[in-house]
Design a protein around this motif. Structure first.
Motif, PDB file in Angstrom:
ATOM      1  N   ARG A   1       5.884   2.565   1.032  1.00 38.56           N
ATOM      2  CA  ARG A   1       4.828   1.539   1.078  1.00 38.56           C
ATOM      3  C   ARG A   1       4.884   0.830   2.235  1.00 38.56           C
ATOM      4  O   ARG A   1       5.658   0.933   3.264  1.00 38.56           O
ATOM      5  CB  ARG A   1       6.060   0.395   0.122  1.00 38.56           C
TER       6      ARG A   1
ATOM      7  N   ARG B   1      -9.750  -0.888  -6.348  1.00 36.42           N
ATOM      8  CA  ARG B   1      -8.957  -0.223  -5.799  1.00 36.42           C
ATOM      9  C   ARG B   1      -9.676   0.230  -4.261  1.00 36.42           C
ATOM     10  O   ARG B   1     -10.622   0.199  -4.125  1.00 36.42           O
ATOM     11  CB  ARG B   1      -9.036   1.490  -6.116  1.00 36.42           C
TER      12      ARG B   1
ATOM     13  N   ALA C   1       0.822  -1.163  -0.111  1.00 40.40           N
ATOM     14  CA  ALA C   1       0.219   0.000  -0.060  1.00 40.40           C
ATOM     15  C   ALA C   1       0.794   1.251   0.142  1.00 40.40           C
ATOM     16  O   ALA C   1       1.818   1.320   0.581  1.00 40.40           O
ATOM     17  CB  ALA C   1      -0.892  -0.050   1.219  1.00 40.40           C
ATOM     18  N   ASN C   2       0.365   2.273  -0.732  1.00 41.82           N
ATOM     19  CA  ASN C   2       1.072   3.514  -0.728  1.00 41.82           C
ATOM     20  C   ASN C   2       0.460   4.303   0.471  1.00 41.82           C
ATOM     21  O   ASN C   2      -0.663   4.005   0.799  1.00 41.82           O
ATOM     22  CB  ASN C   2       0.675   4.392  -1.889  1.00 41.82           C
TER      23      ASN C   2
ATOM     24  N   TYR D   1      -4.189   1.212  -2.494  1.00 41.55           N
ATOM     25  CA  TYR D   1      -3.356  -0.014  -3.242  1.00 41.55           C
ATOM     26  C   TYR D   1      -4.518  -0.574  -4.207  1.00 41.55           C
ATOM     27  O   TYR D   1      -5.454  -0.651  -3.841  1.00 41.55           O
ATOM     28  CB  TYR D   1      -2.919  -0.964  -2.141  1.00 41.55           C
TER      29      TYR D   1
ATOM     30  N   HIS E   1      -5.782  -4.321  -5.633  1.00 39.80           N
ATOM     31  CA  HIS E   1      -5.685  -5.918  -5.431  1.00 39.80           C
ATOM     32  C   HIS E   1      -6.349  -6.581  -6.390  1.00 39.80           C
ATOM     33  O   HIS E   1      -7.547  -6.090  -6.380  1.00 39.80           O
ATOM     34  CB  HIS E   1      -5.959  -5.784  -3.869  1.00 39.80           C
TER      35      HIS E   1
END
Length: 667
Positions: free
Chosen positions: A450, A409, A349-350, A367, A369
């Motif tokens: 991250r 998202r 994840a950002n 993020y 997925h």
């Protein structure tokens, strides 16, 4: 070991009666007449008590069955369907009356049962929850006393002339409530399960059962304490001679396990109180609760193995719940690895970090997925392996799920409180600082870091599935509660809409820069709702505390109900416009693009709700809310007073107002 307690000598009799869940009985009775009559009452009361437990569970099962059938029937009879022209007038009248009843009955119920009930005692829960608890408690109270013959017998002690035992119905009554405490154990565990069978049957989210789970635990404690106290009185005071009888009784293995179970249950009670959780921390409470509960069930098994039929289902439900959780997490993260092979992989994840020293820093995670779309209103439990693999917390995705997409998202926002969220915030801050030290970034653009994320879910209520096609939508959020209500509007804005539907968002934040948390989503919503009758209203409660923001102008306070109307940046003060633009530029979204309404005070929820309902053209109103407990309590009271069952029965559906809460206090 049980023979001395029940004054029986099984070896001296010809017949042994088996009593389910109890010790065998020797017949015919060879004791004195009083003791034999007492034993008749003991075994008869126990047998009746077992029948009562069957009746109780049959009642619970019958209610769940009728609930499931009712849900299916209601869902198979959608309202608003046009009847064919050849349908008779009687059919149309019956159909119209049925539809009005479907709306009026829940409206009447909300009018009286939606507000909070006895908050100092029960906390922020509705009268519906408390009424359910009162009915359940009354049900068990009645069955705890009926079917028992209340009498006292004075019986001689063998080989001790002049010494007498006092035998009363206190013993049979104590056994009855002990059986009920055992019988309630599997129900208590079912009410606490995240992979809830009750949710599948009723459609209610699992967190709505937390209140009953907690208070059912209190009821089990009271039953167990009374059971223990009553038998202590019998064995230590009423039976003779003392103290030899009392010492002999307390040294028996089944009594040692009974005391261990009572001690463990007391620890469970103390640690589950609000002050106990604050003192030890929520994570310690949760882990200790699991361990103590399982050991408590084992101690109950050691105390009275004849009733293991109530204990075994509870253990199975607990392990099945944990197994399904692990399986769902494994399946959710079993994807293609960078090497091209399949395997388990955490989601990277950002991190976007929003500094707020006064109220607590805020972190946003984003993020993508690969997975199927979840339903709007559902949430995921997130674990952060970079901090701890032993903790997970529920978060509602801010992002809108897209049906049929290969990847979804995920966006989450949370404020640093204590424990795990504080650790994640500190970790995010350090990683962003390291990236800034080693990489050049564009001016005004927040660097991304991250963070590994493991998910379990989705869980919770599917809020959009039962939404009527003509329902008007009012969303009310406080702070990070925007993550629950914003996807509702994004989902509705992406669908074809009826021209009469009203939608509105009321968001309360402390500072103007807080808009930056969800600026991209607000811009998307504004762009998609150009043809809808919708409004976005943001209330900034502490704007005066911001040093770089000038006092609001008259035009900045003005209410604009249609989100298609733009706010002219020139109409605001230069410092105000610069502050908001600077905050929103983190995501590359300017204030002019948003065109939002800003108010410099706390909203009057009563006026907002009533004006919104009064302004609707047709259909009822669904209110989606998430925020502080005080806000949720106020909304419950306001919406209860807004519902008017009599008007709904007459066809005035605007007074049919429903509330759906993301009640994080229950989590």
């Amino acid at each position: 070991m049980l023979v001395p307690r029940h004054i029986q000598d099984i070896n001296s009799t010809t017949t042994v009666e088996t009593h389910w869940g109890y010790a065998d009985r020797a017949v015919p009775c060879t004791n004195d007449a009083g003791s034999c009559e007492y034993l008749d009452v003991v075994y008869h009361s126990h047998d009746i008590g077992i029948y009562y437990t069957g009746i109780i569970w049959a009642t619970i099962g019958g209610i769940l069955l009728l609930w499931a059938i009712g849900r299916h029937f209601v869902h198979s009879q959608p309202s608003g369907v046009q009847l064919p022209a050849e349908a008779g007038e009687g059919v149309k009248q019956r159909r119209g009356a049925f539809e009005r009843f479907q709306r009026a009955a829940p409206s009447y119920a909300r009018q009286y049962l939606l507000p909070d009930a006895a908050r100092p005692i029960f906390g922020r829960v509705t009268r519906t929850q408390v009424l359910t608890l009162v009915v359940l408690t009354g049900y068990f109270a009645v069955f705890s006393f009926v079917g028992i013959i209340y009498k006292t017998w004075i019986t001689p002690v063998k080989k001790m002339p002049g010494v007498y035992n006092t035998r009363t119905s206190l013993g049979p009554w104590s056994d009855r409530i002990g059986v009920f405490a055992y019988a309630l154990t599997p129900l208590s565990i079912m009410l606490s399960s995240r992979e809830s069978i009750l949710s599948l049957v009723t459609g209610l989210p699992y967190q709505s059962f937390n209140f009953l789970h907690r208070w059912l635990g209190y009821l089990i404690f009271v039953q167990s304490a009374l059971h223990t106290i009553a038998w202590c009185v019998v064995e230590i005071r009423l039976y003779q001679p003392q103290p030899s009888i009392g010492l002999e009784w307390i040294m028996q293995t089944y009594m040692i396990w009974g005391l261990v179970a009572m001690i463990l249950l007391t620890l469970l009670l103390v640690l589950s109180t609000p002050w106990g959780i604050r003192l030890t921390g929520y994570e310690f409470f949760r882990k200790a609760h699991y361990v103590l509960a399982m050991v408590y069930i084992g101690a109950c098994w050691g105390h009275w193995a004849q009733l293991k039929v109530f204990l075994l289902p509870g253990i199975l439900v607990w392990f099945i719940d944990r197994g399904i959780r692990l399986a769902r997490t494994a399946l959710l993260h079993y994807n293609f690895l960078p090497s091209g092979h399949m395997g388990f992989r955490a989601a990277p994840a950002n991190i976007n970090f929003f500094k707020d020293e006064t109220n607590g820093d805020v972190v946003r995670l984003d993020y993508d997925h690969p997975q199927d779309a979840w339903d709007v209103g559902q949430h995921f439990y997130l674990t952060f392996p970079d901090s701890s693999i032993w903790q997970s917390h529920p978060f509602t995705p801010l992002s809108h799920p897209v049906l049929g997409a290969d990847t979804q998202r995920h966006s989450y926002i949370f404020r640093a409180k204590k424990g795990e969220t504080r650790k994640i915030t500190e970790l995010s801050s350090k990683r962003i600082a390291r990236m800034k030290d080693h990489e050049e970034s564009h001016e005004g653009l927040m660097a991304d870091a991250r963070l590994s994320v493991l998910m379990t879910g989705p869980y919770g209520e599917r809020t959009m599935r039962n939404l009527a096609s003509d329902s008007n939508i009012l969303c009310v959020a406080g702070g990070t509660g925007i993550t629950y209500v914003l996807p509702v509007l994004l989902d509705l804005a992406s669908r074809p809409q009826t021209p009469d539907r009203h939608m509105s968002l009321v968001w309360v934040v402390r500072r103007r820069s807080d808009i930056d948390w969800v600026a991209p989503e607000l811009a998307i919503l504004k762009r998609k709702c150009r043809n809808l009758r919708a409004g976005i209203h943001i209330y900034v409660t502490r704007a005066a505390e911001e040093i770089d923001v000038a006092p609001p102008t008259v035009s900045e306070k003005a209410a604009v109900n249609d989100c298609t109307k733009e706010i002219d940046p020139a109409s605001t003060s230069d410092s105000s416009s610069a502050s908001v633009s600077s905050a929103l530029s983190v995501h590359g979204v300017s204030k002019a693009e948003l065109g939002l309404n800003h108010y410099q005070a706390r909203p009057g929820l009563n006026e907002i709700v009533n004006e919104f309902v009064a302004g609707t053209v047709r259909g009822g109103t669904d209110v989606f809310a998430s925020g502080p407990g005080e806000m949720i309590s106020d909304l419950r009271r306001i919406i209860a007073s807004t519902n008017k069952g009599g008007e709904v029965w007459k066809g005035e559906n605007r007074w049919d107002v429903r509330l759906t809460c993301d009640d994080r206090l229950e989590w």
